[in-house]
Design a protein around this motif. Structure first.
Motif, PDB file in Angstrom:
ATOM      1  N   GLY A  68     -54.594  -2.111 -62.593  1.00 25.02           N
ATOM      2  CA  GLY A  68     -55.519  -2.290 -63.711  1.00 25.02           C
ATOM      3  C   GLY A  68     -56.518  -1.149 -63.712  1.00 25.02           C
ATOM      4  N   PRO A  69     -57.603  -1.297 -64.476  1.00 28.19           N
ATOM      5  CA  PRO A  69     -58.623  -0.241 -64.462  1.00 28.19           C
ATOM      6  C   PRO A  69     -59.298  -0.158 -63.100  1.00 28.19           C
ATOM      7  CG  PRO A  69     -59.313  -2.124 -65.831  1.00 28.19           C
ATOM      8  CD  PRO A  69     -57.944  -2.438 -65.333  1.00 28.19           C
ATOM      9  N   THR A  70     -60.013   0.914 -62.853  1.00 27.55           N
ATOM     10  CA  THR A  70     -60.801   0.961 -61.624  1.00 27.55           C
ATOM     11  C   THR A  70     -62.179   0.379 -61.906  1.00 27.55           C
ATOM     12  OG1 THR A  70     -61.335   3.256 -62.133  1.00 27.55           O
ATOM     13  CG2 THR A  70     -59.616   2.877 -60.491  1.00 27.55           C
ATOM     14  N   LYS A  71     -62.825  -0.047 -60.820  1.00 26.26           N
ATOM     15  CA  LYS A  71     -64.090  -0.757 -60.961  1.00 26.26           C
ATOM     16  C   LYS A  71     -64.962  -0.400 -59.779  1.00 26.26           C
ATOM     17  CE  LYS A  71     -66.606  -4.037 -62.794  1.00 26.26           C
ATOM     18  NZ  LYS A  71     -67.733  -3.108 -62.615  1.00 26.26           N
ATOM     19  N   GLY A  72     -66.210  -0.089 -60.024  1.00 21.70           N
ATOM     20  CA  GLY A  72     -67.080   0.188 -58.881  1.00 21.70           C
ATOM     21  C   GLY A  72     -68.450   0.686 -59.282  1.00 21.70           C
ATOM     22  N   GLY A  73     -69.351   0.623 -58.345  1.00 17.87           N
ATOM     23  CA  GLY A  73     -70.757   0.922 -58.574  1.00 17.87           C
ATOM     24  C   GLY A  73     -71.057   2.403 -58.695  1.00 17.87           C
ATOM     25  N   THR A  74     -72.271   2.668 -59.148  1.00 18.60           N
ATOM     26  CA  THR A  74     -72.799   4.034 -59.197  1.00 18.60           C
ATOM     27  C   THR A  74     -74.077   4.047 -58.381  1.00 18.60           C
ATOM     28  OG1 THR A  74     -71.931   4.292 -61.420  1.00 18.60           O
ATOM     29  CG2 THR A  74     -73.566   5.895 -60.710  1.00 18.60           C
ATOM     30  N   ARG A  75     -74.156   4.986 -57.475  1.00 19.80           N
ATOM     31  CA  ARG A  75     -75.243   5.032 -56.498  1.00 19.80           C
ATOM     32  C   ARG A  75     -76.115   6.247 -56.763  1.00 19.80           C
ATOM     33  NH1 ARG A  75     -73.749   4.315 -50.180  1.00 19.80           N
ATOM     34  NH2 ARG A  75     -73.623   2.204 -50.978  1.00 19.80           N
ATOM     35  N   PHE A  76     -77.423   6.054 -56.801  1.00 17.91           N
ATOM     36  CA  PHE A  76     -78.359   7.184 -56.874  1.00 17.91           C
ATOM     37  C   PHE A  76     -79.044   7.259 -55.520  1.00 17.91           C
ATOM     38  CE2 PHE A  76     -79.404   7.239 -61.768  1.00 17.91           C
ATOM     39  CZ  PHE A  76     -78.079   7.559 -62.037  1.00 17.91           C
ATOM     40  N   ALA A  77     -78.708   8.236 -54.708  1.00 16.97           N
ATOM     41  CA  ALA A  77     -79.294   8.341 -53.364  1.00 16.97           C
ATOM     42  C   ALA A  77     -79.183   9.791 -52.906  1.00 16.97           C
ATOM     43  CB  ALA A  77     -78.569   7.413 -52.397  1.00 16.97           C
ATOM     44  N   PRO A  78     -80.111  10.234 -52.046  1.00 18.48           N
ATOM     45  CA  PRO A  78     -80.162  11.660 -51.689  1.00 18.48           C
ATOM     46  C   PRO A  78     -78.892  12.184 -51.024  1.00 18.48           C
ATOM     47  CG  PRO A  78     -82.174  10.521 -51.008  1.00 18.48           C
ATOM     48  CD  PRO A  78     -81.235   9.470 -51.490  1.00 18.48           C
ATOM     49  N   ALA A  79     -78.255  11.375 -50.176  1.00 18.54           N
ATOM     50  CA  ALA A  79     -77.146  11.917 -49.375  1.00 18.54           C
ATOM     51  C   ALA A  79     -75.763  11.658 -49.963  1.00 18.54           C
ATOM     52  CB  ALA A  79     -77.231  11.335 -47.960  1.00 18.54           C
ATOM     53  N   ASP A 142     -61.906   2.781 -66.354  1.00 16.28           N
ATOM     54  CA  ASP A 142     -62.837   2.735 -65.216  1.00 16.28           C
ATOM     55  C   ASP A 142     -64.144   2.127 -65.713  1.00 16.28           C
ATOM     56  OD1 ASP A 142     -64.155   3.118 -62.817  1.00 16.28           O
ATOM     57  OD2 ASP A 142     -64.453   5.276 -63.079  1.00 16.28           O
ATOM     58  N   VAL A 143     -64.599   1.109 -65.022  1.00 14.81           N
ATOM     59  CA  VAL A 143     -65.779   0.340 -65.444  1.00 14.81           C
ATOM     60  C   VAL A 143     -66.834   0.413 -64.344  1.00 14.81           C
ATOM     61  CG1 VAL A 143     -66.581  -1.975 -66.125  1.00 14.81           C
ATOM     62  CG2 VAL A 143     -64.294  -1.207 -66.798  1.00 14.81           C
ATOM     63  N   MET A 144     -68.013   0.914 -64.684  1.00 16.10           N
ATOM     64  CA  MET A 144     -69.069   1.112 -63.674  1.00 16.10           C
ATOM     65  C   MET A 144     -69.946  -0.121 -63.508  1.00 16.10           C
ATOM     66  SD  MET A 144     -70.476   4.901 -64.385  1.00 16.10           S
ATOM     67  CE  MET A 144     -69.424   6.254 -64.837  1.00 16.10           C
ATOM     68  N   ALA A 145     -70.725  -0.106 -62.435  1.00 16.86           N
ATOM     69  CA  ALA A 145     -71.666  -1.202 -62.118  1.00 16.86           C
ATOM     70  C   ALA A 145     -72.816  -0.612 -61.311  1.00 16.86           C
ATOM     71  CB  ALA A 145     -70.931  -2.270 -61.310  1.00 16.86           C
ATOM     72  N   PRO A 146     -73.878  -1.377 -61.063  1.00 18.68           N
ATOM     73  CA  PRO A 146     -74.977  -0.843 -60.242  1.00 18.68           C
ATOM     74  C   PRO A 146     -74.638  -0.824 -58.760  1.00 18.68           C
ATOM     75  CG  PRO A 146     -75.622  -2.930 -61.321  1.00 18.68           C
ATOM     76  CD  PRO A 146     -74.168  -2.733 -61.561  1.00 18.68           C
ATOM     77  N   ASP A 147     -75.343  -0.032 -58.024  1.00 18.97           N
ATOM     78  CA  ASP A 147     -75.240   0.011 -56.562  1.00 18.97           C
ATOM     79  C   ASP A 147     -76.599   0.489 -56.052  1.00 18.97           C
ATOM     80  OD1 ASP A 147     -73.138  -0.229 -54.311  1.00 18.97           O
ATOM     81  OD2 ASP A 147     -74.024   1.709 -53.882  1.00 18.97           O
ATOM     82  N   LEU A 148     -76.614   1.012 -54.848  1.00 18.45           N
ATOM     83  CA  LEU A 148     -77.844   1.510 -54.239  1.00 18.45           C
ATOM     84  C   LEU A 148     -78.595   2.438 -55.208  1.00 18.45           C
ATOM     85  CD1 LEU A 148     -78.411   1.041 -51.122  1.00 18.45           C
ATOM     86  CD2 LEU A 148     -77.679   3.382 -50.814  1.00 18.45           C
ATOM     87  N   THR A 150     -79.586   2.069 -58.240  1.00 20.14           N
ATOM     88  CA  THR A 150     -79.422   1.858 -59.691  1.00 20.14           C
ATOM     89  C   THR A 150     -79.579   0.360 -59.963  1.00 20.14           C
ATOM     90  OG1 THR A 150     -77.025   1.652 -59.458  1.00 20.14           O
ATOM     91  CG2 THR A 150     -77.873   3.831 -60.046  1.00 20.14           C
ATOM     92  N   ASN A 151     -79.760   0.011 -61.222  1.00 16.29           N
ATOM     93  CA  ASN A 151     -80.019  -1.402 -61.535  1.00 16.29           C
ATOM     94  C   ASN A 151     -79.600  -1.713 -62.969  1.00 16.29           C
ATOM     95  OD1 ASN A 151     -82.019  -0.224 -63.125  1.00 16.29           O
ATOM     96  ND2 ASN A 151     -83.615  -0.555 -61.592  1.00 16.29           N
ATOM     97  N   GLU A 152     -80.036  -2.853 -63.462  1.00 18.73           N
ATOM     98  CA  GLU A 152     -79.663  -3.285 -64.822  1.00 18.73           C
ATOM     99  C   GLU A 152     -80.085  -2.257 -65.870  1.00 18.73           C
ATOM    100  OE1 GLU A 152     -81.496  -7.035 -65.644  1.00 18.73           O
ATOM    101  OE2 GLU A 152     -80.053  -8.135 -64.440  1.00 18.73           O
ATOM    102  N   GLN A 153     -81.256  -1.682 -65.675  1.00 11.84           N
ATOM    103  CA  GLN A 153     -81.743  -0.703 -66.655  1.00 11.84           C
ATOM    104  C   GLN A 153     -80.806   0.510 -66.710  1.00 11.84           C
ATOM    105  OE1 GLN A 153     -84.642  -0.519 -69.015  1.00 11.84           O
ATOM    106  NE2 GLN A 153     -82.916   0.787 -69.539  1.00 11.84           N
ATOM    107  N   THR A 154     -80.366   0.972 -65.529  1.00 15.92           N
ATOM    108  CA  THR A 154     -79.435   2.108 -65.494  1.00 15.92           C
ATOM    109  C   THR A 154     -78.170   1.756 -66.290  1.00 15.92           C
ATOM    110  OG1 THR A 154     -80.123   2.217 -63.167  1.00 15.92           O
ATOM    111  CG2 THR A 154     -78.482   3.838 -63.896  1.00 15.92           C
ATOM    112  N   MET A 155     -77.681   0.534 -66.087  1.00 18.32           N
ATOM    113  CA  MET A 155     -76.449   0.120 -66.785  1.00 18.32           C
ATOM    114  C   MET A 155     -76.678   0.045 -68.302  1.00 18.32           C
ATOM    115  SD  MET A 155     -74.273   0.098 -64.466  1.00 18.32           S
ATOM    116  CE  MET A 155     -75.181   1.152 -63.368  1.00 18.32           C
ATOM    117  N   ALA A 156     -77.889  -0.380 -68.708  1.00 13.13           N
ATOM    118  CA  ALA A 156     -78.184  -0.436 -70.150  1.00 13.13           C
ATOM    119  C   ALA A 156     -78.150   0.980 -70.731  1.00 13.13           C
ATOM    120  CB  ALA A 156     -79.542  -1.090 -70.379  1.00 13.13           C
ATOM    121  N   TRP A 157     -78.682   1.961 -69.999  1.00 11.13           N
ATOM    122  CA  TRP A 157     -78.649   3.354 -70.487  1.00 11.13           C
ATOM    123  C   TRP A 157     -77.203   3.874 -70.531  1.00 11.13           C
ATOM    124  CZ3 TRP A 157     -83.105   4.557 -66.575  1.00 11.13           C
ATOM    125  CH2 TRP A 157     -84.342   4.266 -67.175  1.00 11.13           C
TER     126      TRP A 157
END
Ligand code: NAD
Length: 419
Positions: A68-79, A142-148, A150-157
């Protein structure tokens, strides 16, 4: 040496080969199962508040497209780097297969410190990242989601950016968005609630009582704070919590709601005067019944595994325990009961799946139904992992990974090799 080289990917590789040995997967079939299908790197330029331009590194790895499609979070972090997102995408594949979701794993991220960016800069970064990703994502791709970070607001954008490009509102392009723009009830709490549901199952399995138990939670973001709150609602005494800045400990237990109020007001635990300050290492190795790492990878390693003093390790974070530490934990006189990450934090992707389905069918499920379905899936997966571990005399991690990897292997074999 591959584009994914790095300590986190090495860990995912090592785990895979240990399980592949156990499953007798032929050597020449392993590469096809393990190697990520697509790895995308992006230059993400934005204009900063001072008028200058900064180019951030963005990444996305789509691990396999077989089920099926891929699924997983998007992380905003320095490393964040390619190796880290590849490892996280790989674990996501085994997780989705374990809990029976029709997805391959994905993960992405931007190397940045989100706390150092203004809200306007964060919005520009989020929108530009999604804009650059448009050729590679889609509701059936491919369907994104929040992770470290990021949050609901990031997903709304993200959702708004994609929708403006598509010419129509496309809520199902991301999950973990606010309910007001097509998000689902229960998604924000899903990962933490799932962690606690599985901890309750582990307590019952071990003949322990929640109201006589203590817990320590590392990481006090979305997952850690909800897990701590739900544990305290079961009567568990929360002895310690931490975020990236401080770790605090109180043998009498914290009032978790007070900690959450502090977080909401100040954005971190840094100025919290409750309890006593300890180091992250002291926090992880303090005596408790339930240890919940809910922050980053590889915090339990060969240096501290022997010093852990808990009965249950509930891996809310992805990849918190290295394979070396695993070995040490399993060889102890009184082994630690591990709820492995791909099971423990699967509540998030399960409710994301429900959110995606609601988006595709323009439905709106009620919260009770969502939580009932979530608990059902978690119970089924917990029972399957326990039965497999017992039958084959293997660890719970090995059992969970075996189930996940075997399902993907079987799907690849049945589809055959194109052309
Ligand atoms: P978050 O950004 O909301 O919170 C992360 C927390 O960890 C923050 O309190 C941060 O200060 C703390 N932290 C960061 N680095 C740390 C360090 N080195 N030591 C101690 N604390 C540190 O992120 P989140 O969504 O709660 O995710 C936490 C973990 O759970 C990650 O491993 C993530 O991949 C995993 N996870 C999240 C979800 C989800 O639905 N959000 C689902 C599955 C797994």
């Amino acid at each position: 040496m591959t584009i994914y080289s790095g300590p986190v990917y090495q860990m995912a590789e090592r785990q895979f080969h240990l399980v592949a040995d156990h499953l007798n997967i032929p050597i020449d079939e392993r590469e096809r199962l393990l190697r990520p299908k697509r790895g995308i790197t992006l230059a993400v330029p934005i204009q900063m508040d001072d008028g200058s331009t900064t180019v951030f590194d963005g990444f996305r790895v789509q691990h396999h497209l077989t089920m099926g499609p891929t699924k997983g979070g998007t992380r905003f972090a320095p490393a964040v780097d390619m190796g880290e997102v590849a490892a996280l995408a790989t674990w996501m594949s085994w997780k989705c297969a374990l809990v029976g979701l029709p997805y391959g794993g994905a993960k992405g991220g931007v190397a940045c410190d989100p706390r150092a960016l203004s809200r306007r800069e964060l919005e520009s970064l989020s929108r530009r990242y999604m804009q650059e990703m448009i050729p590679f994502v889609g509701v059936h791709i491919d369907v994104m989601a929040p992770d470290l970070g990021t949050n609901e607001q990031t997903m709304a954008w993200f959702m708004d950016t994609y929708s403006m490009h598509a010419g129509h509102t496309t809520p199902e392009i991301v999950t973990g968005k606010p309910v007001s723009v097509g998000g689902t009830k229960g998604r924000r709490e899903a990962t933490g609630l799932g962690v606690v549901h599985l901890v309750a199952r582990a307590l019952t399995h071990l003949g322990m009582r929640a109201d006589a138990s203590t817990a320590i939670v590392q990481g006090f973001g979305n997952v850690g704070s909800i897990a701590a709150l739900e544990l305290s609602r079961l009567g568990v005494r929360i002895l310690g919590v931490s975020d990236e800045y401080v770790a605090i400990f109180d043998p009498n237990g914290f009032d978790v709601e007070e900690l959450i109020r502090h977080m909401e007001e100040h954005g971190s635990l840094q100025s919290c005067e409750l309890g006593q300050r300890v180091t992250q290492e002291q926090l992880l190795t303090s005596n408790c019944d339930i240890l919940v790492p809910a922050a980053v990878e590889r915090v339990i390693d060969e240096g501290n595994a022997a010093k852990l003093s808990c009965r249950i390790l509930a891996e809310a974070a992805n990849g918190p325990t290295t394979p070396e530490a695993d070995l040490i934990l399993s060889e102890r006189d009184e082994p630690v009961f591990v709820i492995p990450d791909i099971l423990c934090n699967s509540g998030g992707v399960i409710v994301s799946y429900f959110e995606w389905l609601q988006g595709l069918h323009q439905e709106n499920w009620d919260e009770e139904e969502i939580l009932r379905k979530l608990r059902h899936k978690l119970d089924e997966s917990f029972d399957e992992v326990m039965a497999r571990a017992k039958r084959e005399n293997i660890s719970t991690r090995f059992a969970a990974l075996s189930i996940g990897i075997e399902k993907v292997w079987s799907a690849k074999k049945q589809r055959g090799l194109f052309p």
